[in-house]
Design an enzyme around this catalytic site. Structure first.
Site, short mmCIF file in Angstrom:
data_model
loop_
_atom_site.label_atom_id
_atom_site.label_comp_id
_atom_site.label_asym_id
_atom_site.label_seq_id
_atom_site.Cartn_x
_atom_site.Cartn_y
_atom_site.Cartn_z
N ASP A 72 -15.31 -3.23 -5.13
CA ASP A 72 -14.19 -4.07 -4.76
C ASP A 72 -14.02 -5.26 -5.70
O ASP A 72 -12.92 -5.78 -5.87
CB ASP A 72 -14.37 -4.57 -3.32
CG ASP A 72 -13.23 -5.47 -2.87
OD1 ASP A 72 -12.09 -5.00 -2.86
OD2 ASP A 72 -13.50 -6.65 -2.55
N HIS A 100 -7.44 -9.76 0.78
CA HIS A 100 -6.27 -10.08 -0.05
C HIS A 100 -6.55 -9.98 -1.55
O HIS A 100 -5.65 -10.18 -2.35
CB HIS A 100 -5.79 -11.51 0.27
CG HIS A 100 -5.49 -11.71 1.73
ND1 HIS A 100 -4.45 -11.07 2.36
CD2 HIS A 100 -6.12 -12.45 2.68
CE1 HIS A 100 -4.43 -11.43 3.64
NE2 HIS A 100 -5.43 -12.26 3.86
N ARG A 101 -7.80 -9.69 -1.92
CA ARG A 101 -8.13 -9.61 -3.34
C ARG A 101 -7.27 -8.55 -4.05
O ARG A 101 -6.77 -8.78 -5.16
CB ARG A 101 -9.61 -9.30 -3.52
CG ARG A 101 -10.04 -9.23 -5.00
CD ARG A 101 -11.51 -8.94 -5.16
NE ARG A 101 -12.32 -10.09 -4.81
CZ ARG A 101 -13.34 -10.06 -3.95
NH1 ARG A 101 -13.65 -8.93 -3.33
NH2 ARG A 101 -14.04 -11.14 -3.71
N ALA A 102 -7.10 -7.42 -3.39
CA ALA A 102 -6.32 -6.34 -4.00
C ALA A 102 -4.86 -6.74 -4.18
O ALA A 102 -4.23 -6.43 -5.20
CB ALA A 102 -6.42 -5.07 -3.15
N CYS A 160 -4.62 -9.14 -7.14
CA CYS A 160 -4.88 -8.41 -8.39
C CYS A 160 -3.72 -7.49 -8.73
O CYS A 160 -3.37 -7.31 -9.90
CB CYS A 160 -6.18 -7.62 -8.28
SG CYS A 160 -6.71 -6.88 -9.83
#
Length: 326
Positions: free
Chosen positions: A176, A257-259, A262
């Protein structure tokens, strides 16, 4: 092309050994891998790229070729058995106590600053080292602490990991943390496979004319990368684009929310690579293909699967959302 001066075995004379890197533009196929590498070269803050695939699919070749495209960039290799001190560097307590000064012995992260940090077989690297590398890649700073003494230095690099999934997987928590992931396979069309063989044999037989043949294409790629790096900071996005990224994350059940973040940054980088200053829906769709597959929920004993039909539906606007103005 890179040059390395080494001493002959007899120890009485120096010999010049020339090491040639295969041209990036000569690599047949593997478009997703090449694009993922180029995007990270343009925007190292994407968080690196993990390239997964069977042996002999040009993974290492592409990494070295990418560095050849970038002015003043070299490949810093991080071996699988490396220790933490060798990676981050060490602080001398003796110097601090006796001289009142901090003496820092640089590690690979100092050498990697402004360069390409390459980890082959990253799935065999200690999880703690991988986590540490991803932290530094995200922050751009390496901080070393020992007995209350600390030292920090810039460490901004293009992070590339390669692995053969047959030899083991990375933990989901580490997967991840990688910005982009792409999978590669050997060419399955006869004509493409023949071209791979032909080009490689020509390169090994006489590399200099082979490199000259692709010199103009390499120069064009370098110029395009440099232009995209400058253009990236001017790339804008609408609220509709942010809503689309959020809707994709919700519809495909992506945790956190990282995805989402990104995905937008990757879309911005794609727009810059294409010479545009505004993100469009197709950029988000393409970005999702790199950002989401390794973050999808998995059932036991099954591989992660990206729902392309749902992604296409959302990006086409069939969800009822409006298109951004291009």
């Amino acid at each position: 092309m890179k040059y390395d001066r080494r001493t002959a075995a007899a120890g009485k004379e120096d010999i010049m050994v020339t090491e040639y890197n295969y041209p990036f533009s000569a690599i047949v196929g593997q478009e997703d891998m090449k694009t993922a590498l180029l995007l990270n070269a343009i925007n190292p803050k994407l968080g690196g790229v993990l390239i997964r695939g069977e042996k002999g699919t040009a993974k290492s070749t592409a990494v070295r070729a990418l560095a050849s495209l970038m002015p003043e960039m070299k490949v810093v290799n991080l071996p699988v058995g490396v220790t933490e001190d060798r990676v981050v560097g060490t602080l001398s307590l003796e110097s601090a106590i006796q001289e009142g000064k901090r003496r820092f012995e640089p590690g690979l992260l100092a050498e990697a600053d402004q360069n390409l940090l390459y980890i082959d077989e990253i799935n065999l690297l200690d999880d703690h080292i991988v986590d540490l590398l991803l932290d530094v890649a995200a922050m751009g700073v390496n901080r070393v602490e020992r007995e209350g003494i600390s030292y920090s230095h810039p460490s901004r690099f293009v992070l590339v990991g390669t692995m053969n999934p047959e030899e083991g997987q990375l933990r989901p928590q580490l997967l991840d943390r990688f910005g982009l992931v792409t999978d590669v396979k050997g060419e399955q069309e006869t004509a493409d496979r023949v071209e791979v063989i032909s080009r490689r044999l020509d390169f090994e037989e006489d590399p200099e004319p082979f490199l000259e043949k692709y010199r103009k294409e390499e120069e064009k790629l370098t110029a395009r990368i440099l232009k995209a790096k400058k253009l990236f900071h001017m790339v804008s996005y609408s609220k509709d684009i942010l809503m689309l990224a959020a809707q994709i994350g919700i519809s495909l059940h992506v945790d956190g929310h990282r995805a989402d973040i990104c995905m937008v940054n990757t879309a911005r980088t794609l727009a810059a690579w294409e010479g545009r200053t505004e993100v469009i829906r197709e950029d988000i769709r393409r970005a999702a293909s790199y950002v989401l597959p390794h973050r999808m929920h998995k059932r036991p004993f099954s591989d992660e699967v990206l729902d392309w039909e749902e992604l296409d539906r959302l990006c086409s606007g069939e969800d009822g959302g409006r298109h951004e103005k291009e």
